[in-house]
Design a protein around this motif. Structure first.
Motif, mmCIF file in Angstrom:
data_model
loop_
_atom_site.group_PDB
_atom_site.id
_atom_site.type_symbol
_atom_site.label_atom_id
_atom_site.label_comp_id
_atom_site.label_asym_id
_atom_site.label_seq_id
_atom_site.Cartn_x
_atom_site.Cartn_y
_atom_site.Cartn_z
ATOM 1 N N LEU A 1 0.826 -1.201 0.000
ATOM 2 C CA LEU A 1 0.000 0.000 0.000
ATOM 3 C C LEU A 1 0.866 1.259 0.000
ATOM 4 O O LEU A 1 0.589 2.219 -0.731
ATOM 5 N N ASP A 2 1.914 1.269 0.807
ATOM 6 C CA ASP A 2 2.798 2.443 0.852
ATOM 7 C C ASP A 2 3.399 2.728 -0.528
ATOM 8 O O ASP A 2 3.468 3.884 -0.979
ATOM 9 N N VAL A 3 3.841 1.682 -1.202
ATOM 10 C CA VAL A 3 4.440 1.844 -2.527
ATOM 11 C C VAL A 3 3.386 2.304 -3.534
ATOM 12 O O VAL A 3 3.661 3.145 -4.404
ATOM 13 N N THR A 4 2.168 1.775 -3.410
ATOM 14 C CA THR A 4 1.073 2.196 -4.286
ATOM 15 C C THR A 4 0.791 3.682 -4.112
ATOM 16 O O THR A 4 0.622 4.416 -5.097
ATOM 17 N N ILE A 5 0.733 4.126 -2.874
ATOM 18 C CA ILE A 5 0.495 5.550 -2.595
ATOM 19 C C ILE A 5 1.583 6.406 -3.241
ATOM 20 O O ILE A 5 1.305 7.423 -3.874
#
Length: 394
Positions: free
Chosen positions: A287-291
């Motif tokens: 999720l962090d990388v997606t953001i």
């Protein structure tokens, strides 16, 4: 910023006018004479009227007719006075069925005007002269579609046009979505605080729903599931009591003046196992990388690939997902969706929910999901609460 009381009501009324103005500007740019919309989201967007009946019944028979200089509503008679209260002119509302508002005010409705939706929309369409028409075909009856064809010839679907129009949010729309997220995350925190061994999913779900209501939201999706049932993607809570070692998954949201929220967090009852901790860490990393990958001009499918790859790079493979996010606004799922088939280009001003869920029947499910605004310089989170795997003392 959002106001309160009468000031907020004035803001909402102004927003309704801004949405209609935007709709008409785009109609003029695309040389359109008439839009016929019939979903709750599009009727609200175009008219400012949110029908209680339509929030209960997704197949509610009503429609708005929008031209460059007129707005008409075709709706059950029970919508007559509420629609006037929302700002529609009494003589622009075409009603059908039996429902009566007594007295002698402009909101009075003391006789049946049409026997059916088809009869009422035929009369409304007969008042319009138009050459270029779009209609929301999935929500209209066969009789209404036949009347459109008889009056205007072949009519294309308005759905992609409206989704594109709604995708870039007006400033107050952003603030409404920000607030809806705020009351949702407060509700999740209250649910986690209420969790304990022996407490049922149902009891925790009631805490979550009540806190969203206390914030002014109308609870919509309240998925609170523990133990092996945490693997059920969208499921009702039950009377099963929580036990030590259980995962407890929250995937919840509400509606506030028509704008939706959708957030997820995961807790564990007692200290997590090594596998639980590792899997959740991989999902959170994804999720962090997606953001970080959410930038204007990037393709949705490229963001999907980046997010899934990040989860698998943490050792959680294979990680299978049909999407890892979606636009949100008046509907929980709007366009674009962050999926491998999408060639949509992300644009600033859109609002998204980004998520990395995992569901394994017989083991459990976990997810983390956040909402925010795609700004010119990247993704701005609305949600602020702790995103770690939350530990509930056993």
């Amino acid at each position: 910023m959002l106001q309160t009381g009468a000031a907020l009501a004035a803001q909402i009324a102004t927003l309704a006018g801004e949405r209609l103005d935007r709709t008409r500007r785009q109609m003029a740019a695309d040389d359109l004479d008439l839009l016929v919309v019939a979903s709750p989201e599009n009727v609200l967007y175009a008219t400012g009227y949110e029908s209680m009946g339509a929030t209960i019944n997704r197949r509610y028979s009503y429609a708005a007719l929008v031209t460059l200089d007129d707005v008409m509503l075709v709706a059950p008679a029970a919508d007559f006075a509420p629609a006037i209260d929302a700002g529609l002119a009494p003589d622009r509302i075409h009603t059908f069925g039996k429902f009566f508002f007594s007295g002698d005010t402009p909101s009075s409705h003391t006789e049946t005007r049409h026997g059916s939706f088809d009869d009422a929309i035929k009369e409304a369409l007969g008042r319009v002269k138009a050459k270029s028409v779009l209609a929301e075909q999935a929500y209209l009856t066969k009789g209404a579609l036949d009347a459109l064809a008889a009056n205007f010839g072949p009519v294309a679907d308005v759905t992609p046009w409206m989704l594109a129009l709604r995708s870039r949010k007006l400033p107050l729309e952003v603030e409404l979505l920000r607030y809806t997220t705020l009351i949702t995350e407060r509700a999740i925190e209250a649910g986690i605080a209420a969790a304990a061994v022996g407490v049922t999913d149902k009891a925790i779900a009631s805490v979550v729903a009540s806190h969203m209501s206390l914030g002014g939201g109308l609870p919509r999706n309240v998925t609170v599931v523990g133990g092996l049932r945490s693997a059920l993607a969208d499921a009702m809570s039950t009377e099963r009591p929580l036990a030590a070692g259980d995962l407890l998954r929250f995937d919840v949201g509400c509606s506030y003046y028509g704008y939706k929220s959708d957030m997820a967090r995961t807790a564990v009852i007692g200290e997590p196992t090594k596998l639980q901790a590792e899997r959740y860490a991989a999902l959170l990393e994804g999720l962090d990388v997606t953001i970080d990958a959410m930038k204007p001009g990037v393709r949705a499918r490229d963001v999907f690939d980046i997010g899934v790859t990040a989860v698998e790079a943490k050792g959680f493979r294979p990680y299978r997902r049909q999407h890892i996010g979606h636009a949100i606004g008046m509907a929980v799922y709007e366009a674009p969706v962050i999926m491998p088939e999408s060639s949509d280009i992300l644009q600033a001003g859109s609002t998204f929910c980004l998520e990395t869920p995992y569901y394994e029947p017989g083991w459990g499910g976990m997810m983390v999901e956040d909402t925010g605004l795609l700004a010119d310089n990247g993704f701005e989170l609305f949600s602020t609460i702790d995103r770690s795997l939350r530990v509930v003392p056993a």
